[in-house]
Scaffold this motif. Structure first.
Motif: not given
Length: 533
Positions: A343, A356, A361, A364
């Motif tokens: 990332t 990413s 991700l 997140e």
């Protein structure tokens, strides 16, 4: 074979032309300096006979252009008697004789660079081109064989221990004695064909110039005390490191007193601090920041000098706590690697670009930042700092078409005719001291705008870099060159860089270099192209 010349300057031996002969198999080079073109016929005959005696083989084929020094009755009759086939290249087609043409270019560039780099007179070009030929035969590798021409022709590797820098002072020993006032008649010189030392009875053919001869220094006359008064020395213009004490103002025991110390004393008297505290603790400990009290800042306001620094430090510590590592070259780049999946986050003041390969991700990362900071999502990246980003299934396309159109319009060249190349292939830019001067501000403004454009336009990188070297004193020729670049950009505004998703991660590099390409100082130009993916 080929003939170069005439030279603008006569050589030390009175020569004007250079005859270059290259062996097609070994790439070994022979050169001869000529006073007239008509001398080429006898030299070619002697070279063919000498090679036949040395190698016990006959010359089978000669290739040249249609110059009258090569195409004449004397040489044709000699070729018929010796059974040599004479081939000619087509008119106005030097590519068919490309091997010797390339050797001509290399020899010329080396011979120009060596005297210029050592500050020698132009009439030493004959010695320089002899030394260049000698070096090429013993240093350059034959393509696809990985052997040097001397090794292919002689069957042994040469010694290069005697190589010295061109222009370095040496001693010429004649009969083991160097005496003052003695004529240099018979000196040793290097034979380029076999690397041996041979005797030369012609001082004009000596490969060492007069500047290389070390003249014995005459002993200085002794000066007596009574003579010193008659001829007093003039004061020296050099600055001495150790000054006499009578020239120093002030007391040496008190040490140095700088202007900064005086300014600090004045600042303390006025209750103003010269150094702005970076933290609240420093401000509290600085009695001169405010004389009696300090306001403690609970929340940094946007726009303060230290707001950017505080934001970077706060964000950096937070990202490092959550597994991100800070880039070593770019300190605003953060990378997190989890199970071979990365990332990436790029920080620009209060804007963050992140991405990413796995969409989960990326979300997140968003939730992670929202827990700590008040943030808003703008959406998929499409435009940032003049860069237009187009994300498609095959890859990523980055361009600056809008910026390029604005650049062309800003300098008034949107109605001009487009050019097919950013720079002329036949014109070499130089300082042009006799040219007409132009407005430096306008020239620097164009260069600065083009330097920002090369982020997505590698096709103009070299042209802009060459023109950027003349910003100190731009001339009209330089301004015409940068305008030509803008006209080229005007016709190619939609070009950019495409990053394919199917490309590999291999790094490939290509480079090229020329000899003495700079017309001003005869330095070389080096080009480099590196591809990743």
């Amino acid at each position: 074979m080929d003939l170069m010349g005439p030279s603008r300057t006569k050589s030390l031996g009175g020569k004007w032309y250079i005859l270059v002969v290259v062996d097609d198999f070994s790439r070994f080079i022979w050169i001869e300096l000529l006073r007239e073109k008509s001398d080429a016929c006898d030299l070619i005959k002697s070279l063919c006979k000498r090679l036949s005696n040395e190698l016990n083989l006959k010359v089978s084929r000669m290739r040249s252009d249609h110059g009258k020094e090569f195409e004449n009755f004397n040489l044709e009759s000699f070729y018929m008697d010796e059974g040599i086939l004479h081939e000619f290249s087509s008119p106005i087609t030097p590519q068919q004789n490309g091997m010797v043409e390339r050797k001509d270019r290399v020899l010329q560039d080396m011979a120009r660079a060596m005297p210029h780099g050592n500050g020698l007179a132009l009439h030493f070009w004959g010695e320089a081109i002899n030394i260049a030929c000698h070096i090429i035969n013993r240093v350059y590798l034959r393509p696809k064989i990985d052997q040097i021409p001397y090794e292919i022709r002689k069957g042994k590797k040469p010694t290069v221990k005697y190589f010295r820098v061109f222009g370095k002072s040496v001693n010429v020993v004649i009969n083991d004695v160097v005496s003052e006032g003695e004529n240099v008649e018979n000196c040793d010189r290097m034979d380029d064909q076999n690397g041996d030392l041979i005797r030369s009875s012609d001082p004009t053919e000596l490969p060492l110039s007069e500047s290389f001869l070390r003249i014995p220094e005459t002993p200085e006359k002794e000066t007596h005390p009574q003579d010193r008064d008659k001829n007093p020395k003039e004061p020296s213009s050099r600055v001495k490191s150790n000054h006499p004490k009578d020239n120093i103002i002030g007391d040496l025991d008190k040490g140095m007193r700088l202007r900064k110390r005086v300014l600090n004393n004045l600042a303390y008297t006025s209750y103003v601090s010269q150094v702005e505290p970076k933290k609240v603790e420093e401000a509290l400990s600085d009695e001169c920041w405010f004389p009696h009290y300090v306001y403690k800042l609970h929340k940094a306001l946007y726009g303060l000098k230290q707001a950017t620094r505080a934001w970077y430090e706060r964000l950096t510590s937070y990202l490092e706590e959550h597994g991100f590592s800070r880039g070593s070259a770019d300190r605003t780049l953060f990378i997190r690697d989890i199970e071979k999946t990365i990332t990436i986050a790029q920080i620009y003041v209060n804007d963050i670009i992140f991405g990413s390969p796995i969409e989960s991700l990326a979300y997140e990362f968003i939730e992670c930042l929202k827990q700590e900071f008040e943030m808003s999502m703008v959406g998929e990246l499409s435009y940032f700092l003049g860069l237009q980003v187009k994300q498609i299934e095959d890859g990523l396309f980055i361009s600056q078409s809008k910026y390029a159109k604005d650049l062309v319009k800003r300098f008034g060249l949107d109605s001009k005719k487009h050019t097919r190349t950013p720079m002329s292939t036949s014109l070499k830019l130089g300082r042009d001291p006799s040219g007409k001067s132009v407005d430096p501000s306008l020239y620097r403004s164009i260069i600065g705008s083009l330097l920002y454009l090369i982020a997505t336009r590698p096709d103009i990188t070299f042209s802009v870099g060459v023109c950027a070297g003349f910003q100190a004193d731009p001339k009209e020729s330089h301004l015409n060159s940068v305008r030509r670049i803008i006209r080229y950009v005007s016709g190619t505004v939609d070009l950019g860089i495409f990053y394919s998703r199917d490309s590999n991660l291999d790094l490939a590099g290509y480079s090229d270099v020329d000899w003495a390409g700079n017309a001003d100082d005869r330095k070389k130009y080096v080009w480099g192209l590196f591809l990743h993916g």
